[in-house]
Design an enzyme around this catalytic site. Structure first.
Site, mmCIF file in Angstrom:
data_model
loop_
_atom_site.group_PDB
_atom_site.id
_atom_site.type_symbol
_atom_site.label_atom_id
_atom_site.label_comp_id
_atom_site.label_asym_id
_atom_site.label_seq_id
_atom_site.Cartn_x
_atom_site.Cartn_y
_atom_site.Cartn_z
ATOM 1 N N ALA A 116 0.869 -1.174 0.000
ATOM 2 C CA ALA A 116 0.000 0.000 0.000
ATOM 3 C C ALA A 116 0.906 1.224 0.000
ATOM 4 O O ALA A 116 2.051 1.163 0.472
ATOM 5 C CB ALA A 116 -0.879 -0.010 1.238
ATOM 6 N N GLY B 83 0.458 -4.966 0.864
ATOM 7 C CA GLY B 83 -0.746 -4.933 0.035
ATOM 8 C C GLY B 83 -0.526 -5.532 -1.350
ATOM 9 O O GLY B 83 -1.474 -5.994 -1.981
ATOM 10 N N GLU C 230 -0.966 -9.177 -0.891
ATOM 11 C CA GLU C 230 -2.400 -9.414 -0.664
ATOM 12 C C GLU C 230 -3.190 -9.338 -1.975
ATOM 13 O O GLU C 230 -4.116 -10.112 -2.204
ATOM 14 C CB GLU C 230 -2.921 -8.395 0.356
ATOM 15 N N GLU D 209 4.219 -5.481 7.214
ATOM 16 C CA GLU D 209 3.447 -4.435 7.915
ATOM 17 C C GLU D 209 3.912 -4.210 9.340
ATOM 18 O O GLU D 209 3.896 -3.073 9.835
ATOM 19 C CB GLU D 209 1.952 -4.783 7.909
HETATM 20 N N1 DAK Z 1 4.677 3.153 -0.689
HETATM 21 C C1 DAK Z 1 5.103 4.310 -1.230
HETATM 22 N N2 DAK Z 1 6.292 4.434 -1.870
HETATM 23 C C2 DAK Z 1 7.060 3.336 -1.957
HETATM 24 C C3 DAK Z 1 6.699 2.093 -1.405
HETATM 25 C C4 DAK Z 1 5.428 2.022 -0.737
HETATM 26 N N3 DAK Z 1 4.958 0.886 -0.223
HETATM 27 N N4 DAK Z 1 7.685 1.217 -1.633
HETATM 28 C C5 DAK Z 1 8.640 1.878 -2.312
HETATM 29 N N5 DAK Z 1 8.272 3.157 -2.514
HETATM 30 C C6 DAK Z 1 9.020 4.208 -3.193
HETATM 31 C C7 DAK Z 1 10.191 4.678 -2.349
HETATM 32 O O1 DAK Z 1 9.762 5.625 -1.402
HETATM 33 C C8 DAK Z 1 11.091 5.282 -3.416
HETATM 34 O O2 DAK Z 1 10.572 6.541 -3.779
HETATM 35 P P1 DAK Z 1 11.560 7.815 -3.923
HETATM 36 O O3 DAK Z 1 12.260 7.950 -2.607
HETATM 37 O O4 DAK Z 1 12.501 7.414 -5.044
HETATM 38 O O5 DAK Z 1 10.644 8.939 -4.269
HETATM 39 C C9 DAK Z 1 10.874 4.352 -4.614
HETATM 40 O O6 DAK Z 1 9.632 3.683 -4.370
HETATM 41 C C10 DAK Z 1 11.943 3.289 -4.745
HETATM 42 O O7 DAK Z 1 12.067 2.626 -3.506
HETATM 43 P P2 DAK Z 1 13.472 2.473 -2.750
HETATM 44 O O8 DAK Z 1 14.389 3.604 -3.081
HETATM 45 O O9 DAK Z 1 13.180 2.210 -1.333
HETATM 46 O O10 DAK Z 1 14.044 1.179 -3.476
HETATM 47 P P3 DAK Z 1 14.998 0.075 -2.836
HETATM 48 O O11 DAK Z 1 15.375 -0.812 -3.957
HETATM 49 O O12 DAK Z 1 16.084 0.689 -2.021
HETATM 50 O O13 DAK Z 1 14.056 -0.748 -1.848
HETATM 51 C C11 DAK Z 1 12.046 -1.902 -1.144
HETATM 52 C C12 DAK Z 1 12.976 -1.458 -2.336
HETATM 53 C C13 DAK Z 1 10.794 -2.543 -1.750
HETATM 54 C C14 DAK Z 1 12.794 -2.906 -0.297
HETATM 55 C C15 DAK Z 1 11.719 -0.649 -0.305
HETATM 56 O O14 DAK Z 1 11.224 0.368 -1.180
HETATM 57 C C16 DAK Z 1 10.677 -0.922 0.726
HETATM 58 O O15 DAK Z 1 10.987 -1.482 1.780
HETATM 59 N N6 DAK Z 1 9.437 -0.489 0.442
HETATM 60 C C17 DAK Z 1 8.370 -0.579 1.380
HETATM 61 C C18 DAK Z 1 7.922 -1.997 1.442
HETATM 62 C C19 DAK Z 1 6.822 -2.150 2.422
HETATM 63 O O16 DAK Z 1 7.030 -1.978 3.621
HETATM 64 N N7 DAK Z 1 5.698 -2.503 1.897
HETATM 65 C C20 DAK Z 1 4.586 -2.804 2.698
HETATM 66 C C21 DAK Z 1 3.874 -1.568 3.005
HETATM 67 S S1 DAK Z 1 2.713 -1.880 4.261
HETATM 68 C C22 DAK Z 1 -4.064 -0.213 5.261
HETATM 69 C C23 DAK Z 1 -4.285 -1.344 4.544
HETATM 70 C C24 DAK Z 1 -3.232 -2.035 4.070
HETATM 71 C C25 DAK Z 1 -1.984 -1.631 4.316
HETATM 72 C C26 DAK Z 1 -1.767 -0.472 5.030
HETATM 73 C C27 DAK Z 1 -2.795 0.220 5.503
HETATM 74 N N8 DAK Z 1 -5.120 0.529 5.751
HETATM 75 C C28 DAK Z 1 -6.426 0.045 5.598
HETATM 76 C C29 DAK Z 1 -4.883 1.778 6.369
HETATM 77 C C30 DAK Z 1 -0.886 -2.345 3.822
HETATM 78 C C31 DAK Z 1 0.265 -1.890 4.133
HETATM 79 C C32 DAK Z 1 1.395 -2.260 3.399
HETATM 80 O O17 DAK Z 1 1.353 -2.718 2.278
#
Ligand code: DAK
Length: 269
Positions: A74, A119, A122, A142
């Protein structure tokens, strides 16, 4: 691919449609295809149009653009300022997208090439099954953000890999590679690269679409509906589906073709 009868594409999500196959591509590579509310709404609209009367879609490939990610979760930025009530609305929108994918009569294959996290995993789990390149990785991170899976991960991940493995993945938030994902049954097939992934997914849809479309659709309805139900209630769904197959022309054609020792000529009716 021809753009016939294609549902209207929206910013950040592309649709190509032709020959009964739709390819839906989440196209925000600079954010690793993270699911913003706009992307979720676009996906909902697209899957609802693919399900609408008159759509000739027989199979869907869902993927992410850019070669680095299916979907990295997400959109963390757009989630950061939500109130608990808005968080619930965001979760409901994600669940509606998953329900639209599961409710589509045609099979949907998640074609993962890169990160499928949070997400993103999911979303892939709402598809009928997941194909992935060897370079892909999967996880529910998460807890690293103080969150829990919000788009169905606590429900569909245990169904895919079993309760204990799902607990381990969700409590640790750890990422696994495609080989481990295949070993635990999360991914059905792995491929050396993106071209091989799409060739494999298309070959599977070609195989599926030679069969009676109503039988495939009823199978999906029963399989999705039966998941998580008690045995008696689940088998009753199968009874209803089995009976519904008898109402289709294709079932009578398929059985007649077997008896007459010829290939069936299915019409989808
Ligand atoms: N959201 C927004 N931007 C994201 C992103 C994300 N999930 N994942 C990556 N990006 C963006 C980064 O911010 C970066 O943007 P800039 O800084 O260049 O503007 C760009 O994509 C490239 O990412 P990285 O520079 O970080 O690239 P790396 O190769 O170094 O790392 C990575 C790749 C996938 C390991 C890293 O980006 C990362 O850890 N990303 C986050 C992964 C993550 O934690 N995903 C799960 C998110 S939690 C909800 C319902 C559902 C959810 C939440 C709330 N509600 C009902 C409220 C679900 C939550 C999730 O999915």
């Amino acid at each position: 691919m021809a753009e016939t009868n294609a549902p209207a594409a929206a910013p950040d999500v592309l649709v190509e449609q032709g020959g009964g196959i739709a390819i839906v591509t989440i196209d925000r590579p600079t954010a690793l295809n993270a699911l913003s509310p706009e992307v979720l709404r676009a996906l909902l609209g697209i899957f609802e149009s693919l399900a609408a009367a008159g759509s000739d879609v027989r199979g869907v490939l869902l993927t992410g653009a850019g070669g680095r990610a299916f979907v990295a979760g997400a959109d963390i930025r757009s989630m950061s300022s939500l109130t608990p009530e808005q968080g619930a609305d965001a979760a409901r929108l994600g669940h509606r997208v998953a329900a639209a994918i599961e409710g589509l009569a045609a099979p949907v294959i998640a074609c993962v090439d890169g990160f499928a996290l949070g997400g993103g995993l999911e979303l892939a789990l709402a598809c009928d099954f997941i194909y992935a390149t060897d370079a892909s990785s999967f996880g529910q991170p998460e807890v690293h953000l103080g969150l829990i899976p919000g788009f169905g991960g606590t429900v569909r991940l245990p169904r895919a890999v079993g309760l204990a493995r799902a607990k381990e993945l969700i409590y640790t938030g750890r990422r696994i590679d495609a080989a481990e994902a295949a070993a635990i049954g999360l991914v059905v097939r792995t491929f050396s690269d993106r071209d091989a992934l799409f060739a494999g997914a298309r070959a599977t849809l070609d195989e599926v679409t030679t069969n009676a479309a109503p039988a495939v659709a009823i199978s999906k309805r029963v399989l999705v509906g039966a998941a998580g139900r008690r045995t008696e209630s689940a088998t009753e769904l199968e009874v209803e589906g089995f009976s519904d197959a008898f109402r289709t022309d294709d079932m009578h054609e398929g059985v007649a073709a077997f008896i007459e020792k010829r290939e069936p000529r299915f019409t989808g009716a």
